[in-house]
Design an enzyme around this catalytic site. Structure first.
Site, short mmCIF file in Angstrom:
data_model
loop_
_atom_site.label_atom_id
_atom_site.label_comp_id
_atom_site.label_asym_id
_atom_site.label_seq_id
_atom_site.Cartn_x
_atom_site.Cartn_y
_atom_site.Cartn_z
N GLU A 402 66.19 87.92 10.85
CA GLU A 402 67.30 87.88 9.89
C GLU A 402 68.38 86.99 10.50
OE1 GLU A 402 69.64 87.51 7.28
OE2 GLU A 402 68.01 88.85 6.65
N HIS A 470 62.62 84.90 3.07
CA HIS A 470 63.38 85.68 2.09
C HIS A 470 64.77 85.08 1.92
CE1 HIS A 470 61.07 89.63 1.43
NE2 HIS A 470 60.24 88.74 1.96
N GLU A 495 62.27 95.60 -3.51
CA GLU A 495 63.39 96.30 -2.90
C GLU A 495 64.45 96.68 -3.92
OE1 GLU A 495 66.36 93.07 -1.03
OE2 GLU A 495 64.31 92.83 -0.34
#
Length: 691
Positions: A402, A470, A495
């Site tokens: 991330e 993502h 999600e």
């Protein structure tokens, strides 16, 4: 001047009339699609598209506005036009089919600016049997070297006020639900305001929409408007003029308002139109893939499609957290071992671990440069022991990077991060770009970030690492060129079932294959088996709007070579008989047949496993129950199959009884027709095992 006609290629002609208007006409190989290019007396270049004599695009203008040098490139002389054709077959590294035919006719129109600049520009058109692609090319030339694009003036003038599936134009997010309205009823601001679950928005305006865009005409045509081969250029959004029904390209700007920085020779992405009178043809189209360049990886043997489980859904349902502070850290050694054991027991390839590295306490919303270094685990996550344990069990860990939107930080650390992965025996990474982008002022969909995504794919390939991105820009077929870039999110994925307001509607998964998935595989993360999400926090009101059988069918209808079994191990162990389908279903295919489809209503797809005799079928519906007949003529004639049918029970309903399913077994042949009964928000998944 007398009118005359000159052939420049098969079914391609140039015409000049008495008003000095030039016209080029060409057709697709099957002659269903006709392209008409005109140069008006004033020098405007327009193109027009017809399908079986039905209007698709009315005369629409082409051109550019440059900031450097400051001029408009909107009036041209046609210098020449070249035509060619190609008919070849190529084999993807992985995918929905083992062979892809690339058959088109091409016209390249060489233009010169009518002003004193003398700048040369080429527009290249390719006509396939199922649509067209065109792009701009700036050749190497003395009149133009370095230049800055202020605007691209590509128009798409529709012939009528079509029914349209659209999302609000947004420079930073494509995680919206689709809206279905007439084109003139688009209101992107109102639609975006309804979306309370989208964390970061950069709305363009009330008449701005995203690509891909899907139209259905009153006379039964389906038209997809998208782009292919997005490299070194911003994403194309569209501005709508409701009076003229004209969509004009709206490129994503950088921090100072420029759209693209280029140097000749340069080219834009392809602007694409997929056109058919059958909805099934859109899902079967390989036009976008064919407009991308062949693979840059000479030996792709290390690239492996895979199924995985992961310590991910825990954080979305309140069982655990990414950050260590707070006492619910999910990525601890003992918890991850449980996932490794589960993966090994049930035959999964990998285990995704999120929240393993230091920094999660200081990332979200801070717009901070240095948050993660991508090599420092939390103290309660013993990476060395876990990689050894996974290797012993025949499972690989999947890394998570991330970036927190701090892309400059990630680029500085990529080599070290990938070297760290290789040293730990990890060959797949899920990247994330949550939050506003650093450098400040850049957008997720701008040229700067598009170049970054390409750099990540290229750098990862150097280390033989596979990518699942993502929060990236929408995919445009680049998995042909970079087959290690295996999947992206780039849309509203599973999600959002945890989102407090709109979530995911039953129709959403019947729209994605007609829109977002035309550009490439999506990491949707299907496979949820528990639908009321109050398992760990009793105050949660969210419910997944699907049946269990539909969750199984998504493994067929939402294609990806990286498929996650997204739910918790304990939820699967409550339904091991249904979980068997997830264990069995492949993630790489030799053949695909789209049996029936209608956008926002239903989809039925059959796929044949890679290098094997067995077939699989997935059928899904929207909020309406329906019965769909399915002929099994895709099965090998003369052979007998056992059909293992995972279907909605008679009393199944996404709202009132989502976990109700039934498993039937039936002997079938290619002459059999099955009648699939789908519950509201339901589906059906079938495995055909050849005897």
């Amino acid at each position: 001047m007398a009118k005359f006609y000159l052939f420049i290629g098969l079914l391609t002609g140039i015409f000049l009339d008495s008003h000095a208007q030039q016209m080029i006409v060409t057709q697709s190989p099957n002659r269903a699609i006709t392209l008409i290019i005109r140069n008006t007396g004033s020098g405007e270049i327009t193109y027009q598209v017809r399908y079986k004599n039905k209007p698709v695009i009315e005369p629409s203008r082409l051109g550019f506005v440059l900031n450097k040098p400051p001029l408009e490139l909107t009036r041209f002389s046609i210098v020449s036009a070249d035509s060619s054709q190609k008919d070849e077959t190529w084999a993807p590294v992985w995918g929905e089919v083992s062979q892809i035919r690339n058959h088109y006719r091409e016209v390249a129109v060489n233009l010169q600016d009518k002003s004193s600049s003398q700048i040369a520009l080429r527009v290249r058109f390719r006509l396939f049997d199922d649509g067209i692609g065109f792009r701009y090319e700036f050749p190497k030339q003395t009149a133009l070297n370095h230049f800055i694009v202020a605007d691209e003036r590509t128009e798409f003038r529709l012939a009528a006020n079509h029914q349209t599936l659209w999302m609000p134009g947004d420079y930073d997010s494509n995680e919206y639900l689709y809206n279905t309205t007439k084109l003139t009823e688009v209101d992107a601001v109102v639609a975006a305001d309804r979306e309370k679950d989208t964390a970061l928005k950069s709305i363009i305006g009330p008449n701005a929409v995203q690509t891909p865009l899907l139209f259905k005409t009153a006379d039964g045509l389906y038209i997809s408007l998208y782009e292919a081969a997005l490299l070194n250029y911003p994403v194309m959004h569209l501005q709508l003029d409701k009076k003229s029904l004209t969509l004009t390209s709206q490129l994503v700007p950088d921090a100072v308002g420029n759209k693209a920085y280029l140097q000749t020779p340069a080219q834009t992405p392809w602007r694409t139109l997929i056109i058919s009178d059958k909805a099934t043809d859109l899902l079967a189209s390989k036009l976008i893939l064919n407009l991308n360049e062949p693979s840059t990886i000479s030996d792709p043997s290390w690239i492996k499609p895979q199924k995985f489980v992961g310590m991910w859904w825990e954080m979305h349902v309140g069982k655990a957290t990414w950050e260590k502070a707070g006492g619910k850290h999910g990525a601890n050694t003992q918890n991850v071992k449980k996932y490794i054991d589960f993966a090994a027991k049930y035959g999964f390839d990998g285990v995704l671990v999120e929240g393993w590295n230091e920094g999660w306490e200081d990332w979200f919303g801070n717009w901070k440069e240095d948050v993660f270094d991508f090599v420092t685990p939390y103290a309660d996550y013993n990476l060395d022991s876990l990689t050894a344990y996974a290797q012993k069990k025949g499972v690989r860990l999947i890394m998570h990077h991330e970036t927190s939107g701090s892309v400059t930080n990630y680029e500085r650390r990529m080599d070290a991060a990938f070297q760290f992965m290789v040293a730990k025996g990890i060959n797949t990474v899920k990247t994330g770009y949550v939050g506003r982008i650093i450098p400040r002022g850049e957008h997720h969909d701008g040229q700067w970030m598009v170049n970054h995504y390409q750099r990540v794919a290229e750098k990862a390939a150097q280390y033989k690492i596979m990518i699942d991105s993502h929060e990236s820009a929408h995919p445009t077929g680049l998995h042909r060129t970079y087959p290690n870039w295996m999947a992206s999110e780039a849309a509203r994925g599973s999600e959002f079932n945890n989102a407090p307001t709109l979530g995911i509607t039953p129709e959403h998964t019947t729209i994605l294959p007609f829109t977002r998935l035309l550009g490439g595989p999506m990491d949707f993360t299907p496979g949820l088996f528990r639908f009321k999400l109050n398992q760990f926090e009793s105050t949660r009101k969210q419910q997944v709007r699907t049946t269990l059988a539909k969750q199984l069918a998504l493994y067929i209808t939402l294609y990806s070579p990286l498929q996650m079994a997204a739910d918790l191990p304990e939820n699967y162990e409550r339904h091991l008989d249904a979980f068997q389908f997830i264990r069995d279903v492949p993630v790489d295919w030799d053949d695909t047949k789209v049996i029936a489809a209608e956008p926002a209503d239903y989809i039925v797809i059959a796929r044949k496993e890679k290098k094997g005799p067995n077939w699989y079928v997935g059928a899904i519906t929207d909020e309406n129950s329906r019965t769909l007949p399915v002929k099994l003529d895709f099965l090998e004639p003369g052979k007998t199959y056992e059909a293992v049918i995972y279907r909605d029970a008679a009393n199944a309903d996404w709202d009132t009884n989502p976990e109700a399913y039934q498993i039937d077994r039936k002997t079938v042949t290619s002459l059999t027709t099955l009648s699939l009964v789908l519950a509201k928000g339901g589906g059906c998944a079938i495995q055909f095992v050849r005897r």
